[in-house]
Design a protein around this motif. Structure first.
Motif, PDB file in Angstrom:
ATOM      1  N   LYS A 179       0.934  -1.219   0.266  1.00  0.00           N
ATOM      2  CA  LYS A 179       0.084  -0.200   0.033  1.00  0.00           C
ATOM      3  C   LYS A 179       0.844   1.370   0.039  1.00  0.00           C
ATOM      4  CE  LYS A 179      -3.665  -2.702   1.876  1.00  0.00           C
ATOM      5  NZ  LYS A 179      -4.481  -3.433   3.019  1.00  0.00           N
ATOM      6  N   SER A 180       0.458   2.323  -0.085  1.00  0.00           N
ATOM      7  CA  SER A 180       1.169   3.585  -0.097  1.00  0.00           C
ATOM      8  C   SER A 180       0.619   4.657   0.770  1.00  0.00           C
ATOM      9  CB  SER A 180       1.040   3.998  -1.635  1.00  0.00           C
ATOM     10  OG  SER A 180       0.055   4.167  -2.351  1.00  0.00           O
ATOM     11  N   ILE A 181       1.902   5.439   0.699  1.00  0.00           N
ATOM     12  CA  ILE A 181       1.742   6.731   1.732  1.00  0.00           C
ATOM     13  C   ILE A 181       1.928   7.843   0.995  1.00  0.00           C
ATOM     14  CG2 ILE A 181       3.048   7.981   3.596  1.00  0.00           C
ATOM     15  CD1 ILE A 181       3.924   5.158   4.633  1.00  0.00           C
ATOM     16  N   ARG A 306      -2.984   6.990  -9.138  1.00  0.00           N
ATOM     17  CA  ARG A 306      -2.425   5.946  -8.283  1.00  0.00           C
ATOM     18  C   ARG A 306      -3.206   4.883  -7.708  1.00  0.00           C
ATOM     19  NH1 ARG A 306      -0.052   8.571 -10.913  1.00  0.00           N
ATOM     20  NH2 ARG A 306      -0.334   6.652 -12.259  1.00  0.00           N
ATOM     21  N   THR A 307      -4.464   5.333  -7.063  1.00  0.00           N
ATOM     22  CA  THR A 307      -5.081   4.333  -6.502  1.00  0.00           C
ATOM     23  C   THR A 307      -5.975   3.386  -7.308  1.00  0.00           C
ATOM     24  OG1 THR A 307      -7.238   5.668  -6.484  1.00  0.00           O
ATOM     25  CG2 THR A 307      -6.025   6.217  -4.586  1.00  0.00           C
ATOM     26  N   LYS A 308      -5.771   3.330  -8.653  1.00  0.00           N
ATOM     27  CA  LYS A 308      -6.439   2.385  -9.543  1.00  0.00           C
ATOM     28  C   LYS A 308      -5.009   1.366  -9.383  1.00  0.00           C
ATOM     29  CE  LYS A 308      -9.260   4.995 -12.440  1.00  0.00           C
ATOM     30  NZ  LYS A 308      -9.117   6.278 -11.712  1.00  0.00           N
ATOM     31  N   GLU A 309      -4.027   1.578  -9.188  1.00  0.00           N
ATOM     32  CA  GLU A 309      -2.897   0.500  -9.004  1.00  0.00           C
ATOM     33  C   GLU A 309      -2.833  -0.073  -7.531  1.00  0.00           C
ATOM     34  OE1 GLU A 309       0.083   2.989 -10.413  1.00  0.00           O
ATOM     35  OE2 GLU A 309      -0.814   3.535 -12.278  1.00  0.00           O
ATOM     36  N   GLY A 386     -12.424  11.909  -0.392  1.00  0.00           N
ATOM     37  CA  GLY A 386     -12.265  11.988  -2.019  1.00  0.00           C
ATOM     38  C   GLY A 386     -11.414  10.809  -2.416  1.00  0.00           C
ATOM     39  N   LEU A 387     -10.141  10.853  -1.752  1.00  0.00           N
ATOM     40  CA  LEU A 387      -9.059   9.717  -2.240  1.00  0.00           C
ATOM     41  C   LEU A 387      -9.318   8.371  -1.557  1.00  0.00           C
ATOM     42  CD1 LEU A 387      -6.425   9.749  -3.923  1.00  0.00           C
ATOM     43  CD2 LEU A 387      -5.254  10.119  -1.702  1.00  0.00           C
TER      44      LEU A 387
END
Ligand SMILES: [Zn+2]
Length: 435
Positions: A179-181, A306-309, A386-387
């Motif tokens: 996951k990402s920050i 980015r959240t699609k990946e 939103g994100l």
């Protein structure tokens, strides 16, 4: 040494000593920051009216918050000092002079920076000083070149004035489960400690990973980290060249002749409500529409893509000052908190404890509108609503009102250290409890 080589060395050493010529041209001789300390709810109520009445004439560095013991810091031009002091005395407000000579502090800080030379390599980059925008941009490029095994860089957009907004991604051992920050700095131009801190954190992550620090290895094997060191690049450049105290973007509002939108009132979530001004000359101008700013349009679409990946699970928009971790909601202090709020606050508290452990600087975590004030169209609400980043915050860095936005350089490293500790603690907390 041949003559040719001798000339070459001379030429290179001349090039290396090109020093800064920066110094803002707007001057504020005789202006002061006054700190007013509310003693009770009635004082706070009076201060809210005071802010409403004077928000266009004065610069509220820190408006009235929901915290009783926090001061209201207001920057007063020389021509209004007597009037404002009289008003405060008449209304029995307790106040003191926080900064007796704002221009004096600005001059002193720019004088200190004046003889400096630009870093020629990443190894020369000094994390203990503030850097003008072109050096931050170069830092992004150099990070990706020198650490190309784990750092990549990307262009987010060109700004309104044509500057490149660039960012890095730290990613070791890519795999689908990560996951990402997302960290972004510098959305408010004058909050210089913000870009300085996120660059410090980025460098520590890379350095400690490469030296085999087991905590950092574990964190980076689970998290990718995006870092946008300077979001409001035009505003930031403007603070170096023209007006050190500039906050907004630099886009022209043609109907009013005023410049700039408050980028942190321009996010497309609960945009246009309380705590954001419809008046273009205000320091909290929300913009003509949500995402009216090219920088905001680009950053939101980049993050959403980015959240699609890969899920962005932690989102922090770094600011100063007040030493606060602000979780959703920002837009309304009366609305019910999200069901995720207890988790958001527990994770933030892990960060607060880590911050305190480093230099005993106390930060406070809480829902934004309930401990600070309402702000609609703000980053932490968009990051969450939103994100979709569950752990979404605005971080207000040092201090709590000694220097305010003019935080001296000798606090950059200590501030970086405590917030690096907070970053690790937050990443670990989420990893252990809710990954
Ligand atoms: Zn800010």
């Amino acid at each position: 040494m041949s003559m040719m080589r001798c000339y070459l060395v001379l030429f290179l050493s001349l090039a290396a000593v090109t020093a800064y010529t920066f110094s803002p041209s707007e001057r504020h001789y005789g202006s002061q920051v006054l700190r007013i300390t509310p003693q009770n709810e009635a004082d706070l109520e009076w201060l809210r009216d005071f802010e409403r009445n004077y928000e266009n004439a004065l610069d509220f560095w820190q408006g009235p918050t929901r915290l009783l013991n926090r001061g209201v810091d207001v920057w007063v031009p020389k021509s209004m000092i007597r009037q404002i002091r009289e008003l405060l005395l008449e209304n029995e407000m307790q106040f003191n002079v926080m900064i007796p000579d704002v221009q004096g502090v600005i001059d002193e800080q720019f004088t200190k920076m004046a003889g400096r030379t630009r870093p020629s390599t990443l190894a020369d980059f000094d994390y203990s000083v503030y850097h003008p925008y072109d050096e931050i941009r170069q830092w992004v490029l150099d990070m990706a070149t020198d650490h190309r095994d784990i750092v990549s860089e990307f262009l987010v957009t060109e700004s309104y004035e044509g500057r490149e907004m660039r960012a890095i991604k730290i990613s070791v051992k890519p795999n689908a489960a990560k996951k990402s920050i997302w960290f972004e700095g510098g959305i408010h131009a004058r909050e210089w400690i913000s870009p300085a801190t996120v660059m410090y954190i980025a460098n520590q992550l890379v350095t400690d990973y490469k030296s085999g620090d087991q905590r950092v290895v574990k964190i980076l094997e689970s998290w990718d980290v995006f870092i946008v060191p300077s979001l409001n690049v035009d505003g930031y450049a403007y603070t170096w060249a023209t007006e050190r105290m500039w906050r907004k973007t630099r886009s022209l509002n043609p109907d009013f002749g005023c410049v700039g939108t408050d980028a942190n009132r321009n996010w497309p979530y609960k945009w246009g409500g309380d705590g954001a001004s419809p008046w273009a000359c205000s320091n909290t101008y929300r913009g003509e529409t949500a995402l009216s700013e090219v920088e905001m349009k680009a950053i939101t679409s980049y993050a959403l893509a980015r959240t699609k990946e890969q899920e962005i699970r932690i989102f922090i928009d770094w600011h100063s000052y007040a030493q606060l971790w602000l979780a959703p909601w920002s837009y309304d202090d009366a609305v019910e908190l999200p069901p995720e709020s207890p988790d958001q606050l527990k994770a933030a508290q892990a960060g607060v404890d880590a911050q305190f452990a480093v230099h005993a600087f106390e930060y406070i975590a809480g829902p934004s509108a309930r401990i600070l004030y309402e702000a609609s169209g703000a980053s932490n609400d968009w990051g969450f609503g939103g994100l979709g980043a569950k752990y979404s915050y605005v971080m207000e860095l040092r201090d709590t009102g000694e220097y305010g936005f003019l935080l001296p350089e000798d606090q950059i490293i200590p501030c970086g250290e405590e917030n690096y500790a907070a970053t690790l603690a937050l990443a670990e907390y989420v990893l252990d409890n809710d990954f």
